[in-house]
Design a protein around this motif. Structure first.
Motif, PDB file in Angstrom:
ATOM      1  N   ALA A  75     -53.447  19.953  47.476  1.00 56.41           N
ATOM      2  CA  ALA A  75     -54.141  20.889  46.590  1.00 56.41           C
ATOM      3  C   ALA A  75     -55.391  20.239  45.996  1.00 56.41           C
ATOM      4  O   ALA A  75     -55.549  19.020  46.019  1.00 56.41           O
ATOM      5  CB  ALA A  75     -53.194  21.358  45.492  1.00 56.41           C
ATOM      6  N   LEU A  92     -63.730  22.333  43.953  1.00 56.58           N
ATOM      7  CA  LEU A  92     -63.630  23.789  44.052  1.00 56.58           C
ATOM      8  C   LEU A  92     -64.699  24.477  43.203  1.00 56.58           C
ATOM      9  O   LEU A  92     -65.072  25.617  43.469  1.00 56.58           O
ATOM     10  CB  LEU A  92     -62.243  24.261  43.616  1.00 56.58           C
ATOM     11  CG  LEU A  92     -61.072  23.807  44.490  1.00 56.58           C
ATOM     12  CD1 LEU A  92     -59.761  24.359  43.951  1.00 56.58           C
ATOM     13  CD2 LEU A  92     -61.274  24.220  45.941  1.00 56.58           C
ATOM     14  N   VAL A 113     -62.988  29.327  49.947  1.00 55.23           N
ATOM     15  CA  VAL A 113     -61.773  28.519  49.836  1.00 55.23           C
ATOM     16  C   VAL A 113     -60.544  29.384  50.123  1.00 55.23           C
ATOM     17  O   VAL A 113     -60.406  30.483  49.575  1.00 55.23           O
ATOM     18  CB  VAL A 113     -61.653  27.901  48.426  1.00 55.23           C
ATOM     19  CG1 VAL A 113     -60.362  27.097  48.300  1.00 55.23           C
ATOM     20  CG2 VAL A 113     -62.862  27.018  48.130  1.00 55.23           C
ATOM     21  N   TYR A 114     -59.647  28.861  50.975  1.00 56.84           N
ATOM     22  CA  TYR A 114     -58.433  29.598  51.339  1.00 56.84           C
ATOM     23  C   TYR A 114     -57.189  28.740  51.089  1.00 56.84           C
ATOM     24  O   TYR A 114     -57.200  27.535  51.328  1.00 56.84           O
ATOM     25  CB  TYR A 114     -58.474  30.010  52.820  1.00 56.84           C
ATOM     26  CG  TYR A 114     -59.512  31.060  53.115  1.00 56.84           C
ATOM     27  CD1 TYR A 114     -59.185  32.413  53.110  1.00 56.84           C
ATOM     28  CD2 TYR A 114     -60.839  30.696  53.349  1.00 56.84           C
ATOM     29  CE1 TYR A 114     -60.147  33.384  53.359  1.00 56.84           C
ATOM     30  CE2 TYR A 114     -61.816  31.654  53.589  1.00 56.84           C
ATOM     31  CZ  TYR A 114     -61.459  33.001  53.593  1.00 56.84           C
ATOM     32  OH  TYR A 114     -62.418  33.953  53.822  1.00 56.84           O
ATOM     33  N   PHE A 115     -56.152  29.399  50.616  1.00 55.72           N
ATOM     34  CA  PHE A 115     -54.872  28.712  50.457  1.00 55.72           C
ATOM     35  C   PHE A 115     -54.231  28.477  51.818  1.00 55.72           C
ATOM     36  O   PHE A 115     -54.530  29.175  52.800  1.00 55.72           O
ATOM     37  CB  PHE A 115     -53.920  29.542  49.595  1.00 55.72           C
ATOM     38  CG  PHE A 115     -54.278  29.575  48.146  1.00 55.72           C
ATOM     39  CD1 PHE A 115     -54.151  28.434  47.357  1.00 55.72           C
ATOM     40  CD2 PHE A 115     -54.730  30.744  47.543  1.00 55.72           C
ATOM     41  CE1 PHE A 115     -54.482  28.459  46.009  1.00 55.72           C
ATOM     42  CE2 PHE A 115     -55.056  30.783  46.201  1.00 55.72           C
ATOM     43  CZ  PHE A 115     -54.936  29.641  45.428  1.00 55.72           C
ATOM     44  N   GLN A 116     -53.352  27.502  51.859  1.00 58.02           N
ATOM     45  CA  GLN A 116     -52.525  27.319  53.047  1.00 58.02           C
ATOM     46  C   GLN A 116     -51.512  28.465  53.119  1.00 58.02           C
ATOM     47  O   GLN A 116     -51.065  28.949  52.075  1.00 58.02           O
ATOM     48  CB  GLN A 116     -51.784  25.971  52.962  1.00 58.02           C
ATOM     49  CG  GLN A 116     -52.704  24.773  52.841  1.00 58.02           C
ATOM     50  CD  GLN A 116     -52.258  23.777  51.804  1.00 58.02           C
ATOM     51  OE1 GLN A 116     -51.211  23.927  51.186  1.00 58.02           O
ATOM     52  NE2 GLN A 116     -53.064  22.749  51.580  1.00 58.02           N
ATOM     53  N   LYS A 125     -57.684  34.182  50.405  1.00 54.12           N
ATOM     54  CA  LYS A 125     -58.818  33.556  49.747  1.00 54.12           C
ATOM     55  C   LYS A 125     -58.497  33.255  48.281  1.00 54.12           C
ATOM     56  O   LYS A 125     -57.831  34.044  47.600  1.00 54.12           O
ATOM     57  CB  LYS A 125     -60.027  34.491  49.822  1.00 54.12           C
ATOM     58  CG  LYS A 125     -61.372  33.842  49.541  1.00 54.12           C
ATOM     59  CD  LYS A 125     -62.490  34.833  49.845  1.00 54.12           C
ATOM     60  CE  LYS A 125     -63.845  34.155  49.764  1.00 54.12           C
ATOM     61  NZ  LYS A 125     -64.948  35.096  50.122  1.00 54.12           N
ATOM     62  N   MET A 126     -58.961  32.114  47.790  1.00 50.33           N
ATOM     63  CA  MET A 126     -58.795  31.758  46.384  1.00 50.33           C
ATOM     64  C   MET A 126     -59.852  32.486  45.549  1.00 50.33           C
ATOM     65  O   MET A 126     -61.008  32.606  45.957  1.00 50.33           O
ATOM     66  CB  MET A 126     -58.968  30.249  46.204  1.00 50.33           C
ATOM     67  CG  MET A 126     -58.734  29.757  44.779  1.00 50.33           C
ATOM     68  SD  MET A 126     -59.529  28.163  44.434  1.00 50.33           S
ATOM     69  CE  MET A 126     -61.240  28.663  44.177  1.00 50.33           C
ATOM     70  N   THR A 203     -54.999  24.414  48.269  1.00 49.01           N
ATOM     71  CA  THR A 203     -56.198  24.644  49.085  1.00 49.01           C
ATOM     72  C   THR A 203     -56.667  23.364  49.760  1.00 49.01           C
ATOM     73  O   THR A 203     -57.761  23.318  50.322  1.00 49.01           O
ATOM     74  CB  THR A 203     -57.347  25.172  48.204  1.00 49.01           C
ATOM     75  OG1 THR A 203     -57.667  24.174  47.217  1.00 49.01           O
ATOM     76  CG2 THR A 203     -56.967  26.469  47.516  1.00 49.01           C
ATOM     77  N   HIS A 222     -54.540  21.196  57.365  1.00 51.51           N
ATOM     78  CA  HIS A 222     -54.822  22.577  56.990  1.00 51.51           C
ATOM     79  C   HIS A 222     -56.021  23.025  57.815  1.00 51.51           C
ATOM     80  O   HIS A 222     -57.167  22.609  57.561  1.00 51.51           O
ATOM     81  CB  HIS A 222     -55.128  22.650  55.493  1.00 51.51           C
ATOM     82  CG  HIS A 222     -55.488  24.007  54.985  1.00 51.51           C
ATOM     83  ND1 HIS A 222     -56.117  24.214  53.785  1.00 51.51           N
ATOM     84  CD2 HIS A 222     -55.313  25.242  55.526  1.00 51.51           C
ATOM     85  CE1 HIS A 222     -56.311  25.505  53.600  1.00 51.51           C
ATOM     86  NE2 HIS A 222     -55.841  26.150  54.635  1.00 51.51           N
ATOM     87  N   TYR A 225     -59.200  24.570  56.025  1.00 51.44           N
ATOM     88  CA  TYR A 225     -59.645  23.813  54.852  1.00 51.44           C
ATOM     89  C   TYR A 225     -61.137  24.031  54.629  1.00 51.44           C
ATOM     90  O   TYR A 225     -61.932  24.010  55.568  1.00 51.44           O
ATOM     91  CB  TYR A 225     -59.334  22.333  55.055  1.00 51.44           C
ATOM     92  CG  TYR A 225     -59.823  21.425  53.956  1.00 51.44           C
ATOM     93  CD1 TYR A 225     -59.486  21.658  52.632  1.00 51.44           C
ATOM     94  CD2 TYR A 225     -60.630  20.318  54.261  1.00 51.44           C
ATOM     95  CE1 TYR A 225     -59.926  20.820  51.620  1.00 51.44           C
ATOM     96  CE2 TYR A 225     -61.065  19.467  53.252  1.00 51.44           C
ATOM     97  CZ  TYR A 225     -60.724  19.718  51.939  1.00 51.44           C
ATOM     98  OH  TYR A 225     -61.164  18.888  50.932  1.00 51.44           O
ATOM     99  N   TRP A 226     -61.530  24.212  53.381  1.00 45.85           N
ATOM    100  CA  TRP A 226     -62.923  24.513  53.043  1.00 45.85           C
ATOM    101  C   TRP A 226     -63.870  23.335  53.248  1.00 45.85           C
ATOM    102  O   TRP A 226     -65.078  23.513  53.445  1.00 45.85           O
ATOM    103  CB  TRP A 226     -63.026  24.995  51.595  1.00 45.85           C
ATOM    104  CG  TRP A 226     -62.539  23.989  50.576  1.00 45.85           C
ATOM    105  CD1 TRP A 226     -61.276  23.881  50.071  1.00 45.85           C
ATOM    106  CD2 TRP A 226     -63.310  22.964  49.947  1.00 45.85           C
ATOM    107  NE1 TRP A 226     -61.201  22.845  49.162  1.00 45.85           N
ATOM    108  CE2 TRP A 226     -62.448  22.272  49.063  1.00 45.85           C
ATOM    109  CE3 TRP A 226     -64.641  22.551  50.029  1.00 45.85           C
ATOM    110  CZ2 TRP A 226     -62.876  21.197  48.280  1.00 45.85           C
ATOM    111  CZ3 TRP A 226     -65.074  21.485  49.253  1.00 45.85           C
ATOM    112  CH2 TRP A 226     -64.188  20.822  48.386  1.00 45.85           C
TER     113      TRP A 226
END
Length: 529
Positions: A75, A92, A113-116, A125-126, A203, A222, A225-226
């Protein structure tokens, strides 16, 4: 408004990352294949040895660095320190501003940014709502009160939030770099409930795939990952509490990085041509807490007697025969910008005869029986301490427990004595507020139950009335005089951060705060041959 970055620069002389026996951070990042050079394997697996078993990966519940190693790789936080911990940079959050009165901070967020993927969301998306949820959860539930200064988080739009504080606080940005303040999805937290600590979703560059208690933690890349795509397909952590076994596992190739390297293992790693010892002056302190509320040590005269009966130099020399630490005199590390060598004289000097006299004056002419709680890795300290206390009539029984039990007993104030360690960031607030403010009684840092209203006021003043580093340092030094006069604990040592690294690993550096950084916003991207 105050403009973004608030660099918190340190004097270079305070934070020189010199190599110690085998190399330093500069050495580690040079040479062939650094940061994934020509021989790097993009689908490789890196295995790291951890010296203790994590208790939980829930950001609000974690209390040990062992957990943070995994949390940081799964994270992300809004902001992070740069590699040498001299400046706070975007993660972030892309930029931020602090209000002139330090009562609020506004952050602009990345929009990519995307969560796993998890059990309760598919990798969405976050948004700013996730930041609000995560930080307010930390403010309300953190085991170590990490976001004590945050009153609420206001969502301005999908990519902008404002943190509203309950009092001015110049240390907020440093607080936000902590692994306890990573951003997590509400669905996963509420869906898993009390078991979220075993199902962390974030993320970050790696996804938590498997955790076998007392054995291993398996992370996988991931793919959404961003940041920069990780050079590793898999990141494993092997739980190896025994330091000799840790070093043997490194030498045999079962692990690629050995952490918390101490003692003769430093020399063994240095002598192995396939390995490198990376060791830098660290922000870690080791101390012996004395119960300030119950038992004989509730009397400050007894605490002073125990301090005077402790030969700290002998202890450090015994535990660190092969280097890696120096005697500590104050509750903050030398690498902190609040440290003043002139205050080292505040620490009681070794004088066993004076210790006996103090015990007699306190009503213990024949000493007393007591207990000390330690994790396995600190048994050598406890053994030397036990022998020294016997010389002044204090009979100490050593209770060796695993980390989770240690954390629980100490935080509840149930340990007559305990040996702990603390490492955080250069800001003194993270050492002094967390370990000595009365608001922290009941948390691991102040399980000893120390309380001094003058100290409380100074520690609050240091973050609420100014953001000038020199002015803050002077306030902390005033608080240190009061703390040392109360003798709430015994200062033992400042340790180096050391790791043994296989030659097949590239781009890995040890950090002064002890954190394990595999993929970062400032360019670190570890790879293996």
């Amino acid at each position: 408004m105050k403009k973004t970055a608030l660099p918190f620069l340190l004097a270079a002389s305070l934070f020189a990352l010199g190599a110690c026996g085998g190399g330093g951070s500069d050495t580690a990042s040079e040479g062939d294949a650094s940061n994934g050079g020509a021989s790097a394997n993009a689908d490789g697996t890196l295995t790291i040895g951890l010296s203790a078993n994590p208790k939980t990966f829930d950001p609000v519940d974690y209390s040990g660095q062992y957990e943070s190693h995994i949390i940081r790789n799964v994270a992300d936080t809004l902001v992070v320190y740069n590699e040498d911990l001299t400046e706070i940079i975007p993660s972030l959050a892309t930029e931020w501003e602090a209000a002139d009165d330090l009562m609020s901070y506004t952050f602009k967020l990345r929009d990519d940014v995307y969560f796993q993927p998890g059990d309760y969301q598919d990798g969405r998306k976050m948004t700013a709502e996730d930041v609000k949820y995560s930080l307010e959860r930390s403010a309300n539930e953190s085991a170590l009160n990490r976001l004590r200064m945050v009153e609420e988080v206001e969502v301005i739009n999908d990519t902008e939030v404002k943190l509203i504080l309950n009092a001015p606080n110049s240390a907020l940005l440093a607080v936000l770099t902590d692994a306890g303040n990573v951003i997590v999805p509400k669905e996963e937290v509420e869906g898993h409930g009390d078991s979220f600590g075993s199902h962390l979703v974030g993320t970050g560059p790696f996804t938590l795939e498997q955790w076998q208690q007392d054995q291993m933690v398996k992370l996988e890349r991931h793919e959404n990952y961003w940041g920069e795509t990780p050079n590793l397909a898999q990141l494993n952590f092997q739980i190896i509490p025994d330091p000799t076994m840790m070093t043997n596992s490194l030498r045999s190739g079962d692990i690629d990085i050995a952490t918390d390297v101490k003692g003769q293992d430093r020399e063994l790693i240095e002598q192995d041509g396939n390995l490198e010892l990376l060791s830098v002056p660290g922000l870690a302190t080791t101390y012996l807490d004395l119960n300030n509320v119950e038992g004989p040590t509730a009397d400050p005269k007894v605490r002073e007697a125990i301090y005077k009966g402790t030969n700290v130099q002998e202890m450090v020399d015994g535990v660190y025969q092969w280097g890696g630490a120096e005697v500590s005199y104050l509750p903050i590390p030398r690498q902190s910008w609040g440290y003043d060598e002139a205050q080292e004289s505040l620490a009681p000097s070794y004088d066993p005869e004076a210790a006996k006299e103090l015990l007699a004056e306190a009503g213990y002419p024949d000493g007393f029986d007591t207990e000390i709680y330690v994790a396995e890795s600190r048994v050598p300290y406890a053994t030397i301490f036990q022998n020294q206390m016997a010389e002044i009539g204090v009979n100490v029984t050593i209770n060796t427990v695993e980390w989770g039990t240690y954390s629980d007993i100490v935080s509840k104030g149930q340990a007559p004595m305990s040996i702990g360690g603390w490492t955080w960031y250069p800001d003194p607030d993270f050492y002094l507020y967390q370990l000595f403010h009365s608001d922290q009684i009941g948390a691991l840092g102040n399980g000893k139950g120390y309380k001094n209203e003058e100290v409380d006021a100074l520690l609050t003043k240091a973050t609420s009335e100014t953001d000038d580093q020199e002015e803050r340092a002077a306030i902390y030094q005033e608080a240190l005089e009061l703390i040392m006069a109360d003798v709430p604990r015994i200062e033992l040592d400042n340790t180096e951060t050391a790791a043994g690294v296989s030659s097949r690993v590239h781009g890995f550096n040890v950090s002064p705060d002890g954190s394990i950084r595999i993929v970062t916003p400032y360019g670190t991207n570890v790879s293996v041959d």
